[in-house]
Design an enzyme around this catalytic site. Sequence first.
Site, PDB file in Angstrom:
ATOM      1  N   ALA A  11      20.777 -43.293  -5.812  1.00 34.16           N
ATOM      2  CA  ALA A  11      22.193 -43.392  -6.155  1.00 34.16           C
ATOM      3  C   ALA A  11      22.524 -44.840  -6.475  1.00 34.16           C
ATOM      4  CB  ALA A  11      23.072 -42.900  -4.992  1.00 34.16           C
ATOM      5  N   ALA A  59      25.179 -48.188  -6.114  1.00 35.28           N
ATOM      6  CA  ALA A  59      25.706 -48.837  -4.914  1.00 35.28           C
ATOM      7  C   ALA A  59      26.959 -48.140  -4.387  1.00 35.28           C
ATOM      8  CB  ALA A  59      26.008 -50.305  -5.207  1.00 35.28           C
ATOM      9  N   LEU A  93      23.960 -25.444  -2.574  1.00 38.65           N
ATOM     10  CA  LEU A  93      22.605 -25.139  -2.073  1.00 38.65           C
ATOM     11  C   LEU A  93      22.113 -23.762  -2.500  1.00 38.65           C
ATOM     12  CD1 LEU A  93      22.521 -26.709   1.510  1.00 38.65           C
ATOM     13  CD2 LEU A  93      22.040 -27.741  -0.718  1.00 38.65           C
ATOM     14  N   GLU A 103       0.827  -1.212   0.000  1.00 44.71           N
ATOM     15  CA  GLU A 103       0.000   0.000   0.000  1.00 44.71           C
ATOM     16  C   GLU A 103       0.861   1.262   0.000  1.00 44.71           C
ATOM     17  OE1 GLU A 103      -2.078  -3.008   2.802  1.00 44.71           O
ATOM     18  OE2 GLU A 103      -0.068  -2.587   2.045  1.00 44.71           O
ATOM     19  N   TRP A 110      24.157 -37.832 -13.013  1.00 41.48           N
ATOM     20  CA  TRP A 110      22.841 -37.276 -12.672  1.00 41.48           C
ATOM     21  C   TRP A 110      21.792 -38.328 -12.982  1.00 41.48           C
ATOM     22  CZ3 TRP A 110      22.757 -33.008  -9.900  1.00 41.48           C
ATOM     23  CH2 TRP A 110      23.783 -32.074 -10.034  1.00 41.48           C
ATOM     24  N   THR A 152      17.960 -40.000   5.426  1.00 39.13           N
ATOM     25  CA  THR A 152      17.791 -39.998   6.882  1.00 39.13           C
ATOM     26  C   THR A 152      17.053 -38.745   7.338  1.00 39.13           C
ATOM     27  OG1 THR A 152      19.820 -41.277   7.189  1.00 39.13           O
ATOM     28  CG2 THR A 152      18.993 -40.075   9.098  1.00 39.13           C
TER      29      THR A 152
END
Length: 358
Positions: free
Chosen positions: A168, A170, A210, A58, A176, A277
Site C-alpha cells: 500500500a 503511505a 471475502l 462409487e 489496485w 501482522t
Amino acid sequence: MTIATTTTVESAMRRALDLAALGPAGGPNPQVGCVLLSPDGRVLAEGHHRGAGTPHAEADALAQLPPGTAAGATAVVTLEPCNHTGRTGPCAVALIEAGVARVVFALRDPYRLAAGGGDRLRDAGVEVVEGVLADEAAALNERWITAVVRGRPWVTAKWASSLDGRIAAADGTSRWITGDTAREDVHRRRAAHGAIVVGTGTALTDDPSLTARDADGSLLPDQPIPVVVGASDVPSDARLRSHPRPLLHVRDHDPDAVLAAIAEAGATSAFLEGGPTLVSAFLAAGLVDEVLVYLAPTLIGGPRLAIADLGVATISAQRRLDVRATRALGSDLLIVARPHHAGSPESFAAASAATRED
C-alpha cells in the site's frame, strides 16, 4: 471372463481424476472420482463426490446403473473405498453388494476412521489393485492429505505487492496494485480453499466481502468460509455479514488456535489474505505450506511492507523458500513458493499409508 487391460484401467483412472476435480476443494472430504468398467473395458458409468452429505463417488457411479448390471465390473477409484458409516454408508460394502469383481484405486485412505476398504474388499473375494497413478492422485488431494497427516488445515499465504515489497501507499491506499488478470487468479484460488482469513484490522479498514467471484462479479460455485481473527467486533453492516457462508470470528491471535477453529468448522485448507501482522504470525510459527506473491511492476516505497517481523535476527536465520512456479498474469508476475525442504504430495501419500501401520 476377460479383464480390462492395464492401458484401459489407466485411461479410466485419468478420467476418474478429471471427475474428482469437479468436486469441491477445501472442505472436510477429499475430491474423489470413480469409473465403472465392464469386463471387456467399456465404460458402464461414472461418478464423483459433490460434497459433504452427498453420495460418494462409487455410490454415485453405481446409481447410474440398473440393479445387477455392475456384476463382474471393475471399479476404478482415485481413493481407497471408504469402510465406515458416516453421512453415507461404506462404499466398500456397496461395491461388494453390487457384485463388482475388481477394484483399482490410486491411494490408500489416510483417514483412520474411513480406512480399511481395500482389506474389506479382499476379504469378500474382490480383487484389489492399488497405486495406479498414485502421484497424480496425491497431487490432486495434496491439501486434504496434508491436513489429515498433520492434523491441521493446509495454509496458503497470499499477498500482492510492488517490486519493492510494498502492499500500500503511505496513506494506506492499495487498490489496485495488481491488474485484473492477477485478481481473477486470486478469486479462483480463493474458491479452491475451505476458508479465507483476514485480521480484524483488514476487516474494519477495507470492509472486504471475502467471496470468490468470476470476472463478471458473479459468485463462483464454491465459496470459502470467511474468517476474521482478532478481538474487535465486526460491524453488523459489514459486507462480510452478507457472505454466502456464516462468518467465523476467532477472538484469539494464536495461529494454532485459529487453525483449530477452522478445522472445527469443516475446512481442510485456509487462504491467508492479510494483513501483514496476520500473515507474518503464521510464517513465524512455521505454519505456512505455500506462499503466493503477486508482483506488480511498480515502485511505491514507504513503510507499508508485505511482511512484518519474523524474528530473523541474523541472516543465517532467514526463512528459505523454494520457488515451485512462476506465471505471467497480464503485466504482473505470480511466484509460487514453499518452505525449503517441504514434502511433496507423493511423500505425504507415503506418510499417510505409514500412519495406518503405526
